[in-house]
Every structure is written in structure tokens, then in C-alpha cells.
Motif scaffolding. Structure first.
Motif, PDB file in Angstrom:
ATOM      1  N   VAL A   1       0.830  -1.216   0.000  1.00 55.85           N
ATOM      2  CA  VAL A   1       0.000   0.000   0.000  1.00 55.85           C
ATOM      3  C   VAL A   1       0.860   1.260   0.000  1.00 55.85           C
ATOM      4  CG1 VAL A   1      -1.960  -1.146   1.109  1.00 55.85           C
ATOM      5  CG2 VAL A   1      -0.198  -0.069   2.533  1.00 55.85           C
ATOM      6  N   ASN A   2       2.147   1.066  -0.360  1.00 49.07           N
ATOM      7  CA  ASN A   2       3.091   2.188  -0.435  1.00 49.07           C
ATOM      8  C   ASN A   2       3.251   2.935   0.907  1.00 49.07           C
ATOM      9  OD1 ASN A   2       3.671   1.794  -3.234  1.00 49.07           O
ATOM     10  ND2 ASN A   2       1.746   2.867  -3.741  1.00 49.07           N
ATOM     11  N   ALA A   3       3.166   2.191   2.013  1.00 48.12           N
ATOM     12  CA  ALA A   3       3.405   2.765   3.339  1.00 48.12           C
ATOM     13  C   ALA A   3       4.848   2.522   3.732  1.00 48.12           C
ATOM     14  CB  ALA A   3       2.476   2.129   4.371  1.00 48.12           C
ATOM     15  N   ALA A   4       5.474   3.474   4.404  1.00 47.90           N
ATOM     16  CA  ALA A   4       6.870   3.344   4.828  1.00 47.90           C
ATOM     17  C   ALA A   4       7.006   2.187   5.817  1.00 47.90           C
ATOM     18  CB  ALA A   4       7.343   4.640   5.481  1.00 47.90           C
ATOM     19  N   PRO A   5       8.122   1.474   5.768  1.00 46.32           N
ATOM     20  CA  PRO A   5       8.312   0.350   6.691  1.00 46.32           C
ATOM     21  C   PRO A   5       8.411   0.853   8.149  1.00 46.32           C
ATOM     22  CG  PRO A   5      10.336   0.816   5.528  1.00 46.32           C
ATOM     23  CD  PRO A   5       9.289   1.685   4.907  1.00 46.32           C
ATOM     24  N   LEU A   6       8.012   0.002   9.050  1.00 40.73           N
ATOM     25  CA  LEU A   6       8.109   0.315  10.489  1.00 40.73           C
ATOM     26  C   LEU A   6       9.481  -0.098  11.001  1.00 40.73           C
ATOM     27  CD1 LEU A   6       4.607  -0.912  11.736  1.00 40.73           C
ATOM     28  CD2 LEU A   6       5.303   1.424  11.160  1.00 40.73           C
ATOM     29  N   THR A   7       9.948   0.690  12.016  1.00 43.79           N
ATOM     30  CA  THR A   7      11.233   0.409  12.661  1.00 43.79           C
ATOM     31  C   THR A   7      10.972  -0.284  13.983  1.00 43.79           C
ATOM     32  OG1 THR A   7      12.203   2.370  11.639  1.00 43.79           O
ATOM     33  CG2 THR A   7      13.348   1.443  13.546  1.00 43.79           C
ATOM     34  N   LEU A   8      11.729  -1.390  14.229  1.00 39.79           N
ATOM     35  CA  LEU A   8      11.578  -2.109  15.494  1.00 39.79           C
ATOM     36  C   LEU A   8      12.224  -1.273  16.607  1.00 39.79           C
ATOM     37  CD1 LEU A   8      10.523  -4.841  16.636  1.00 39.79           C
ATOM     38  CD2 LEU A   8      12.871  -5.694  16.414  1.00 39.79           C
ATOM     39  N   ASP A   9      11.438  -0.985  17.653  1.00 33.83           N
ATOM     40  CA  ASP A   9      11.908  -0.153  18.776  1.00 33.83           C
ATOM     41  C   ASP A   9      12.078  -1.015  20.026  1.00 33.83           C
ATOM     42  OD1 ASP A   9      12.101   2.855  19.858  1.00 33.83           O
ATOM     43  OD2 ASP A   9      10.923   1.702  21.319  1.00 33.83           O
ATOM     44  N   THR A  10      13.228  -0.868  20.690  1.00 33.75           N
ATOM     45  CA  THR A  10      13.553  -1.726  21.840  1.00 33.75           C
ATOM     46  C   THR A  10      12.596  -1.478  23.020  1.00 33.75           C
ATOM     47  OG1 THR A  10      15.893  -1.752  21.187  1.00 33.75           O
ATOM     48  CG2 THR A  10      15.367  -2.350  23.461  1.00 33.75           C
ATOM     49  N   LYS A  11      12.347  -0.197  23.373  1.00 33.11           N
ATOM     50  CA  LYS A  11      11.464   0.088  24.516  1.00 33.11           C
ATOM     51  C   LYS A  11      10.056  -0.417  24.252  1.00 33.11           C
ATOM     52  CE  LYS A  11      11.787   3.861  26.937  1.00 33.11           C
ATOM     53  NZ  LYS A  11      11.830   5.285  27.366  1.00 33.11           N
ATOM     54  N   LEU A  12       9.591  -0.229  23.026  1.00 27.77           N
ATOM     55  CA  LEU A  12       8.256  -0.734  22.690  1.00 27.77           C
ATOM     56  C   LEU A  12       8.226  -2.257  22.739  1.00 27.77           C
ATOM     57  CD1 LEU A  12       7.254   1.615  19.719  1.00 27.77           C
ATOM     58  CD2 LEU A  12       6.290   1.610  22.035  1.00 27.77           C
ATOM     59  N   SER A  13       9.296  -2.897  22.284  1.00 26.33           N
ATOM     60  CA  SER A  13       9.339  -4.365  22.285  1.00 26.33           C
ATOM     61  C   SER A  13       9.366  -4.909  23.713  1.00 26.33           C
ATOM     62  CB  SER A  13      10.575  -4.855  21.519  1.00 26.33           C
ATOM     63  OG  SER A  13      10.457  -4.527  20.143  1.00 26.33           O
TER      64      SER A  13
END
Length: 244
Positions: free
Chosen positions: A138-150
Motif C-alpha cells: 500500500v506504499n506505506a513506509a516500513p516500520l522500525t523495530l523499537d527496543t522500549k516498545l518491544s
């Protein structure tokens, strides 16, 4: 009879006192004697027989006391001393014991878990690949894996497995947004997906088959993601946290 009357008069006069002030003449016989006195004297007539004749003579006597009787000193009327009326002591008013303020139950602050092990890293890499592939469609930018969120997502998956519930609101930490704030995570917008499945692929497919979960995965307003997995028995608890 005349002689008897004269004798009665004479005898009456004998006992009649005569008061002479400051001086008097007393005739004791045929000679006269002048007596001077600085104090009041009293005389009386006496019938004296001299040479066979009765003669009236004055005889000095002490005057009766004329000093006034001393006025008795007034006896002071005692003033009765009033009997003091004791003041009744006030009845002590019991001080009510203050009701202790209820101690609020502290909300536990989640402690960040140590970094994921190799198996958790493998599951995160697998899930992130599925998510960014769908976003690319859908032409959306990729998400970045975040340590605090994980780390927070892992705590949520573990809390569901250990406490036997499956819900967005934790009985331990509250809502996912409360939990994020407790971990010091700031955001302008945030979202959560949870799943209970037997594999990473099965959980991803379940998310994409649900409109609400799919909308979170493809939302262009998000730029970071946290992925947490906890295995309990044959089930895998999966939590996805999204923020901008």
C-alpha cells in the motif's frame, strides 16, 4: 414642837451636799480656816454642839466622781466571709480518633525486561518481515523495530499468559496507554494488537483477517513498532505496539 421642827430641818441640811468651785470656807470651831483648792471640792452642813450650843458648820468632803463613764469601743460587726462555691470542672470531651486515610494501592510500574534471546529475536524478525511486506503493498513506509516498545510488548504478552486473561486492559498495568506511560514511552498516537496463536505466521494471518488489526498494521501515521512474544504451553501470546 418648834425645837423638834428646827432639828429636822437642821438634820436635813446636814446631809445636803454643797458644791464649791475652786475654793471653800470650813468652820471647824470658833475659828475660821480658808482652804484654797485648784480642784472642785464638796462641803456639807453639819450641826455641831459647841459650848452647849448647836452651831452649823461646813465640812469639806470628797465630791463624787464626775468623770464620764468611758464609752465602750464599738464592737465591729464581723462581715461573714462568703463560702466559695466550687466551680464544677468541665467534663472532658473525648477526642475522636481520626479515621486513618486509606492507603492507595500503588500501581506497579513495569520493569523493563532484559533484551530478547535468540528465539525471541528470530520471531521478531519473522513478524516484522510480514508487516513491512504488507505495508509495501500500500506504499506505506516500513516500520522500525523499537527496543522500549518491544520490552513493553513482551511484558504485556507475559502478563496475559501468567494471569490467564486475553484483553487489551491488564489487571496489573491497566490500559496499554497507561502501561506505555509507566515505562516512560511518549507518543502522539499509539495502538495495540494482541493475538493468541500457535505460531508467528498464524498470528500474522489472524491480524490481517481482522479489519481493526489490519488498520493498525497499515496505518501510515505509525513509524515505530514493538513486538513481544511469550510461549505458554502450546500457545504463543503475541503483542504488537505501534507509535509515531
Amino acid at each position: 414642837m418648834k425645837k423638834l421642827a428646827s432639828m429636822i430641818v437642821v438634820f436635813f441640811l446636814m446631809f445636803a451636799p454643797v458644791h464649791a468651785a475652786n475654793a471653800g470656807v470650813i468652820q471647824t470651831s470658833t475659828k475660821a480656816t480658808i482652804v484654797t483648792s485648784t480642784s472642785p471640792k464638796c462641803v456639807k452642813l453639819c450641826l455641831v454642839k459647841v459650848n452647849g450650843k448647836y452651831t452649823l458648820v461646813y465640812k469639806r468632803v470628797a465630791c463624787p466622781s464626775t468623770k464620764p463613764l468611758p464609752t465602750p469601743a464599738p464592737v465591729p460587726t464581723p462581715v461573714p466571709t462568703p463560702t466559695p462555691v466550687p466551680t464544677p470542672a468541665p467534663e472532658p470531651v473525648p477526642t475522636p480518633n481520626p479515621e486513618p486515610a486509606p492507603t492507595p494501592t500503588p500501581v506497579p510500574v513495569p520493569s523493563p525486561e532484559p533484551g530478547p534471546d535468540a528465539a525471541a529475536l528470530a520471531m521478531q524478525t519473522e513478524m516484522l518481515g510480514y508487516i513491512n511486506a504488507e505495508r509495501a503493498k500500500v506504499n506505506a513506509a516500513p516500520l522500525t523495530l523499537d527496543t522500549k516498545l518491544s520490552n513493553g510488548a513482551y511484558l504485556k504478552s507475559k502478563d496475559m499468559a501468567v494471569n490467564g486473561y486475553f484483553d487489551h486492559t491488564s489487571p496489573t498495568y491497566g490500559s496499554p496507554f497507561d502501561m506505555m506511560k509507566g515505562l516512560g514511552i511518549t507518543y502522539r498516537m499509539a495502538g495495540e494488537n494482541i493475538a493468541k496463536n500457535i505460531s508467528v505466521k498464524g498470528a500474522h494471518d489472524a491480524f490481517m483477517n481482522s479489519a481493526g488489526h489490519k488498520a493498525n498494521i497499515l496505518n501510515t501515521g505509525y513509524s515505530k513498532i514493538g513486538l513481544g512474544f511469550y510461549k505458554s504451553g502450546s500457545y504463543l501470546y503475541v503483542t504488537q505496539w505501534f507509535t509515531n
